[in-house]
Design an enzyme around this catalytic site. Structure first.
Site, PDB file in Angstrom:
ATOM      1  N   GLU A 170     -12.961   1.957   7.058  1.00 16.70           N
ATOM      2  CA  GLU A 170     -12.095   1.009   7.787  1.00 16.70           C
ATOM      3  C   GLU A 170     -12.198   1.151   9.297  1.00 16.70           C
ATOM      4  OE1 GLU A 170      -8.107   1.220   6.277  1.00 16.70           O
ATOM      5  OE2 GLU A 170      -8.671   0.289   4.389  1.00 16.70           O
ATOM      6  N   GLU A 378     -11.287   0.806  -2.304  1.00 17.36           N
ATOM      7  CA  GLU A 378      -9.838   1.038  -2.399  1.00 17.36           C
ATOM      8  C   GLU A 378      -9.142  -0.225  -2.880  1.00 17.36           C
ATOM      9  OE1 GLU A 378      -7.814   2.576   1.123  1.00 17.36           O
ATOM     10  OE2 GLU A 378      -9.502   3.916   1.533  1.00 17.36           O
TER      11      GLU A 378
HETATM   12  C1  BGP Z   1      -6.183   2.340   3.857  1.00 17.87           C
HETATM   13  C2  BGP Z   1      -6.702   3.730   4.147  1.00 17.87           C
HETATM   14  C3  BGP Z   1      -6.215   4.771   3.210  1.00 17.87           C
HETATM   15  C4  BGP Z   1      -4.786   4.585   2.737  1.00 17.87           C
HETATM   16  C5  BGP Z   1      -4.496   3.150   2.345  1.00 17.87           C
HETATM   17  C6  BGP Z   1      -3.040   2.863   2.064  1.00 17.87           C
HETATM   18  O1  BGP Z   1      -6.060   1.661   5.058  1.00 17.87           O
HETATM   19  O2  BGP Z   1      -8.113   3.737   4.105  1.00 17.87           O
HETATM   20  O3  BGP Z   1      -6.449   6.017   3.800  1.00 17.87           O
HETATM   21  O4  BGP Z   1      -3.887   5.169   3.560  1.00 17.87           O
HETATM   22  O5  BGP Z   1      -4.921   2.247   3.335  1.00 17.87           O
HETATM   23  O6  BGP Z   1      -2.360   2.637   3.238  1.00 17.87           O
HETATM   24  P1  BGP Z   1      -0.937   3.223   3.558  1.00 17.87           P
HETATM   25  O7  BGP Z   1      -1.080   4.690   3.374  1.00 17.87           O
HETATM   26  O8  BGP Z   1      -0.670   2.830   4.973  1.00 17.87           O
HETATM   27  O9  BGP Z   1      -0.001   2.595   2.600  1.00 17.87           O
END
Ligand code: BGP
Length: 478
Positions: A170, A378
């Protein structure tokens, strides 16, 4: 379109799940690990939810065997995790730390022994602080050489064992949060600096891929992009134009560079007009074109819906990091677009929109524009979970979310998209960067909260058993 009959998931489909070093490992200063920018940032008062840190996280560093055993029992085919640069080269550009390499080698061997494909992310945001101090990290061209050297060390060590590599996780998120919103390290709010840092990140991504090719690595490599396809709030042409602008600025601006080695014209012109375009050298575009990925990694959580926004319109607003539904602030870029609530979809307690059809749209748009296979790196639901007295966690809402997204993937495959695999976020519960420990994503519940680490005991959620059946039936039994 509607299909009469769905294609089956390919036999080689990677049913996986994911994590990131800082969010699970803990052991933040063990075995000669160097300090990262996140180790420092979380200790600045007010930066994270209730001051939470990943110093202990869910202690995966010491419990990785237990975690892999749970994966094996579930039947997981792939596990995506990130390597902490600070464990491998503690100061970013100096000595290599054998203890750090050994930890990941043990983890990889443990996965392979259980027939779980390791999917390795080179960079999931935990930059060595030494490089930040030395030359301002991503704001210096020097990062390109240092990142490539770090990547080379890993390629060399894990050649033959790791077949799937993710370069930067990201880039669009760590760059915009780090240099525009100031909500991630290095806590800067300056668009000029943001676009410059972003340009060097593009070069680093391409240089690592180029190195991978030069070393004739057996496997596939690509970045993970946080893609939220854009919708216009309605068919009013000014809102459709705002949606186009949003898609160009928030998506094509990154993915076009990865695949075609160039910035979209409309956005480049806008950056120049604002005086915030990055300084570039002619050879940069040669390198960018040499760094074409094998697949597009996609982190998909939600879509974006926008409308037109006047020059004196709404600016940057704070997101909801408390889990209090409806608490996110209005947000936009004056003169371009502003975010709207899509009236057709539900939202989570953190105001993230739940839109499985958006997953199908994301996969199709990438296929049409880039003609690359996609690895979903993800996707998942962050929610409150309740640990019952008998040790059960009834997360029907998560099963529902994942099921709908798996169905959308199958629709996309039937549409003609090549999908290599699906890594849910996340395997165990873990630290959410800005939202603490209460926003849970895992198949495996970890018993700790913001204030109390307790014993970090693992419990299988209902979704754990659900995914087990999905994997067993290669996606037929949802
Ligand atoms: C993405 C990241 C992850 C994770 C996920 C969930 O942006 O790559 O590392 O954190 O989001 O986001 P959050 O933890 O803000 O709910």
């Amino acid at each position: 379109m509607e299909h009469k009959k769905m294609n089956a998931f390919p036999k080689s489909f990677l049913w996986g799940s994911a994590s990131a070093a800082y969010q699970v490992e803990g052991a933040w200063d063990e075995d000669q690990k160097g300090v990262s920018v996140w180790d420092e940032f979380v200790n600045i008062p007010g930066k994270t939810f209730k001051g939470t840190t990943g110093e202990v996280a869910v202690d995966h560093y010491h419990r990785y065997k237990e975690d892999v055993a749970l994966m094996a029992e579930q039947g997981l085919k792939a596990y995506r995790f990130s390597i902490a640069w600070t464990r491998i080269i503690p100061d970013g550009d100096g000595e290599i730390n054998e203890a750090g390499l050994k930890f990941y080698e043990n983890l990889i061997d443990e996965l392979l022994a259980h027939h779980i494909e390791p999917v390795v992310t080179l960079y999931h945001w935990d930059l060595p602080k030494a490089l930040q101090d030395k030359y301002k990290g991503w704001e210096s061209r020097q990062i390109v050489a240092d990142f490539t050297r770090y990547a080379e060390v890993l390629f060399d060590r894990f050649r033959g064992k790791v077949k799937f590599w993710v370069t930067l996780n990201e880039q669009n998120v760590f760059i915009s949060h780090g240099y525009l919103q100031g909500s991630h390290p290095p806590d800067v709010q300056d668009p000029k600096r943001m676009y410059q840092a972003n340009h060097y990140a593009n070069l680093a991504n391409a240089a690592a891929i180029k190195k991978f090719r030069e070393m004739e690595m057996d496997g596939l490599i690509g970045p993970s992009f946080a893609y939220s396809p854009t919708y216009a709030i309605d068919s009013n042409p000014v809102n459709v134009l705002a949606a186009d602008d949003h898609e160009e600025l928030q998506a094509n601006f990154w993915m076009d560079v990865y695949v075609y080695g160039r910035y979209p014209k409309v956005i480049w012109k806008w950056l120049e007009d604002q005086g915030i375009a990055p300084e570039v050298e002619a050879d940069d575009f040669v390198l960018l074109r040499e760094g074409k990925p094998d697949f597009m990694g996609v982190n998909y959580y939600q879509t974006s819906t926008v409308s037109a926004n006047p020059l004196n319109g709404v600016g940057m607003g704070k997101p909801n990091t408390t889990g209090e539904k409806g608490s996110s602030e209005a947000n936009g870029v004056p003169g371009i677009f502003k975010d709207e609530q899509n009236p057709f979809v539900e939202r989570t307690n953190w105001d993230w929109e739940i839109d499985p059809t958006g997953m199908r749209i994301a996969l199709r748009r990438i296929t049409s524009r880039y003609d690359l296979p996609v690895l979903i790196t993800e996707n998942g639901l962050g929610e409150y979970d309740t640990l019952e007295e008998d040790g059960a966690i009834h997360d029907a809402y998560r099963i529902d979310y994942l099921k709908q997204h798996v169905e959308a993937i199958q629709e996309a495959i039937t549409d003609g998209v090549e999908v290599l695999g699906y890594c849910t976020w996340s395997y165990t519960d873990l630290l959410s960067w800005l939202n603490g420990y209460q926003k849970r994503y895992g198949f495996v519940y970890v018993d700790r909260d913001e204030l109390d680490e307790k014993e970090l005991k693992r419990y299988k959620k209902d979704s754990y058993y659900w995914y087990q059946k999905v994997i067993e039936s290669n996606g037929e039994n949802l």
